[in-house]
Enzyme design. Structure first.
Site, short mmCIF file in Angstrom:
data_model
loop_
_atom_site.label_atom_id
_atom_site.label_comp_id
_atom_site.label_asym_id
_atom_site.label_seq_id
_atom_site.Cartn_x
_atom_site.Cartn_y
_atom_site.Cartn_z
N ARG A 72 0.83 -1.20 0.00
CA ARG A 72 0.00 0.00 0.00
C ARG A 72 0.87 1.26 0.00
O ARG A 72 1.96 1.27 0.56
CB ARG A 72 -0.90 0.02 1.24
N TYR A 214 -1.25 -3.43 -6.97
CA TYR A 214 -0.97 -4.31 -5.82
C TYR A 214 -2.01 -4.22 -4.70
O TYR A 214 -2.38 -3.13 -4.26
CB TYR A 214 0.41 -3.98 -5.23
N LYS A 223 -9.62 -2.59 1.54
CA LYS A 223 -9.36 -1.45 2.41
C LYS A 223 -10.18 -0.23 1.97
O LYS A 223 -10.69 0.53 2.80
CB LYS A 223 -7.87 -1.11 2.45
N HIS A 243 -10.73 -2.86 11.19
CA HIS A 243 -9.61 -3.68 10.71
C HIS A 243 -9.36 -4.78 11.74
O HIS A 243 -8.41 -4.73 12.51
CB HIS A 243 -8.39 -2.76 10.57
N SER A 265 -1.35 -3.68 10.29
CA SER A 265 -0.96 -4.53 9.18
C SER A 265 0.29 -5.34 9.52
O SER A 265 1.24 -4.80 10.09
CB SER A 265 -0.69 -3.68 7.95
N CYS A 267 0.73 -7.61 11.75
CA CYS A 267 0.97 -7.77 13.18
C CYS A 267 0.22 -8.95 13.78
O CYS A 267 0.00 -9.01 14.98
CB CYS A 267 0.62 -6.48 13.93
N ASP A 290 -9.26 -10.19 8.56
CA ASP A 290 -8.76 -8.82 8.33
C ASP A 290 -9.79 -7.73 8.59
O ASP A 290 -9.42 -6.66 9.04
CB ASP A 290 -8.26 -8.71 6.88
N ARG A 381 2.59 -12.13 -0.60
CA ARG A 381 1.30 -12.60 -0.08
C ARG A 381 0.73 -13.77 -0.88
O ARG A 381 1.13 -14.02 -2.02
CB ARG A 381 0.30 -11.44 -0.10
#
Ligand code: GTP
Ligand code: SPV
Ligand code: MN
Length: 599
Positions: A72, A214, A223, A243, A265, A267, A290, A381
């Site tokens: 991001r 991406y 998001k 989130h 993010s 974590c 998420d 990912r």
């Protein structure tokens, strides 16, 4: 051309966009398996996809993005509300008319030589009253394929939309028009950073993204829609778009509780959501990894749904030991991005739990790996269907959602924040959410990894309006008449010693913390009241063999000195940012904590 909808607003929008971006073709996505295969075929032909060894990874493919387009881009992400004050101090703001002017110039002709795909998608089960419909226009077959996995896509969504239904228009282009006869020829298409824009027009419920292919920059249901736009809708309508992972926790007696957790993010949300408990008899199952949308039920409880359909999970660190459920989920039908390729046609990444087989490893940049830098990008990912996760909970698609008993906040904090503590009240919990800090990870491109930054509610990059108003919204949720509120906890799996050793083993051992949280919700837990909140005592806590009593004492101690510094930082650097919009209730919580620690 025949179109699969009679929704005039949608037809007009597609028409208007097509006239601006001037694609070679327009294609309406039906969501079929054949369509997914066709997208992959297209990318194989253009040299953008690498087939993996079919025997090892059936129907799975590797993609390598441009090294400038790997995460991001927070400094190119805009909340273009009419008034700058509505975007607040933590979002980039631009006047919506000015932003549209700049972006229109870039969009003009940007799909030359490409196909414009119209992707109708549903966040949440198709047709369910809590689902939201978006339509993404994109010139990226990578986006089409990933949207197939991450959301519910296709004609069935248009059927629900009907002639008059509302949808969130999501416009996306990779920003790389093709000259006549030109093809991508193995080059991931994207635009330079200065031309990348991830823009949100909250009043219009509109998303415009340009220049990146991406993840959250390009898969606009995630998001952009489910957090930035949905958070504004949630504020207006009295619910929460967060989130957060959602997990189902079952005790040895068969009692079920659902838990949400907000961590920044990279974590540990995916890992906690799929955790395999090390303590006998306990079970964790996954509802979401998420994003959670939470609304009050008639009984006053908050019910959460996962609006997504797949996982876009961090690869590095994922192994059979750390997260066997994620490893099983991505065995087949998976799109891998920026991981390494082994000599036997399989994927590999740092922390996968075994060495790559003999022969050259091709790194995420497509070069023979020289072992000087990681073979897989730290933000590489896997995109994999949620239904393939062995731990997926039966309730994961229940349109009614699951009742939430506990909400956890956390981040990567090498010091100060203990393994777990519980808020004394809802507002104290909101205070804890508001001060979340974390070492920055590789999930955002333009930040220095490793430094601690405040990331309130893990929503800093995802809140579509003024963060001070967002805090107020959380306080208001707690004031709703008849509310049966979840209990709030603050956790930290990431404590380190001065010489950099992890104090806590994490992963499956986090089940011990979940067990204490479960018991606190039941009212059967043993606890002590401390200055910072409610905590387990070292003697009563279910300590793993691998953690010494001294280390556990360190993990569960109230670090007075550290907290005094923490408070000073919140008082001087963090809260003042929000000015008049900073709720007085949270200043009061800060003062209360300060006084308790000063005693
Ligand atoms: P986003 O998808 O970016 O929102 O990330 P996430 O919050 O889902 O994080 P994820 O579970 O993918 O974990 C990110 C990284 O943290 C991975 O490398 C994990 O291996 C690592 N990690 C997760 N849980 C733990 C833990 O309990 N302890 C330690 N030390 N590392 C963890
Ligand atoms: C995050 O950064 O929090 C993610 C990955 O979940 S992305 O979808 O790229 O935002
Ligand atoms: Mn995330």
């Amino acid at each position: 051309m025949t179109t699969p909808t009679a929704n005039q607003k949608l037809l007009n929008w597609v028409d208007e966009v097509a006239r601006l971006v001037k694609p070679a073709h327009v294609e309406w996505c039906d969501g079929s398996a054949a369509e997914y295969d066709r997208m992959v075929e297209t990318m194989l032909k253009d040299g953008l996809a690498t087939p993996l060894n079919h025997a090892k990874r059936p129907n799975s493919f590797l993609f390598r993005s441009d090294p400038s387009d790997v995460a991001r881009v927070e400094n190119r992400t805009y909340i273009a509300s009419k008034s700058q004050d509505d975007a607040g101090p933590t979002n980039n703001w631009m006047d919506p008319d000015q932003l549209k002017l700049e972006m229109r110039a870039l969009y003009d002709g940007c799909m030359a030589g490409r196909t414009l795909y119209v992707i109708p998608f549903s966040m949440g089960p198709v047709g369910s009253p809590i689902a939201k419909i978006g339509v993404e226009i994109s010139d990226s077959p990578y986006v089409v394929a990933n949207m197939h996995v991450m959301t519910r896509v296709g004609t069935r969504v248009l059927d629900v939309l009907g002639d008059k239904g509302e949808f969130v228009p999501c416009l996306h282009s990779v920003g790389k028009p093709l000259a006549p006869g030109e093809s991508d020829n193995g080059q991931w298409p994207s635009a330079p950073l200065a031309h990348k824009y991830i823009s949100h027009f909250p009043e219009e419920r509109l998303i415009w993204s340009y220049g990146s292919g991406y993840g959250g920059n390009a898969l606009l249901g995630k998001k952009c829609l489910a957090l930035r736009i949905a958070s504004v809708q949630a504020r207006d309508e009295g619910w929460l778009a967060e989130h957060m992972l959602i997990l189902k926790l079952t005790s040895p007696k068969g009692v079920v509780k659902f838990v949400c957790a907000a961590f920044p993010s990279a974590c540990g949300k995916t890992n906690l959501a799929m955790l395999v408990p090390t303590i006998p008899g306990w079970k964790v199952e996954t509802v979401g990894d998420d994003i959670a949308w939470m609304k009050f039920g008639a009984d006053g409880q908050l019910y959460a749904i996962n609006p997504e359909y797949g996982f876009f999970g961090v690869a590095p660190g994922t192994s059979k030991l750390s997260n066997p459920n994620a490893m099983a989920a991505c065995e087949t039908n998976t799109l891998f991005t920026n991981v390494a390729l082994t000599s036997d046609g399989d994927v590999w990444w740092e922390g996968i739990g075994f060495d790559p087989p003999a022969g050259d490893v091709i790194d995420w940049k497509g070069k023979v790996w020289d072992k000087k830098e990681p073979a897989a990008h730290p933000n590489s990912r896997f995109t994999t269907p949620a239904s393939q996760c062995p731990a997926i909970a039966d309730e994961w698609q229940d349109p009614a959602g699951v009742p939430i008993s506990a909400i956890l906040f956390g981040g990567r904090r090498p010091s100060t924040i203990p393994l777990v503590h519980q808020a004394r009240s809802w507002n104290h919990g909101v205070f804890l959410g508001s001060i979340v800090g974390s070492e920055v990870t590789a999930a955002a491109l333009d930040l220095k990894a490793g430094t601690v930054r405040r990331d309130p509610f893990a929503m800093l990059p995802f809140c579509g309006y003024h963060m001070g108003d967002y805090f107020k919204h959380w306080i208001k949720i707690g004031e709703k008449a008849g509310a049966q509120l979840p209990k709030i906890f603050f956790v930290n799996w990431f404590r380190k010693t001065a010489d950099g050793r992890w104090l806590w083993p994490g992963y499956g051992e986090n089940s011990r913390v979940l067990k204490w949280i479960f018991e606190q919700c039941e009212g059967t837990g043993k606890f002590v009241e401390t200055d910072i909140g409610i905590m387990p005592s070292v003697d009563d806590f279910d300590r793993p063999d691998s953690v010494s009593k001294e280390d556990l004492a360190e993990l569960l101690k109230v670090d007075h000195e550290g907290w005094v510094k923490e408070i000073a930082d919140v008082r001087a650097e963090h809260y003042p940012k929000f000015g008049d919009k900073m709720p007085k209730e949270l200043w009061a919580e800060l003062e209360g904590l300060e006084k308790r620690l000063a005693k």
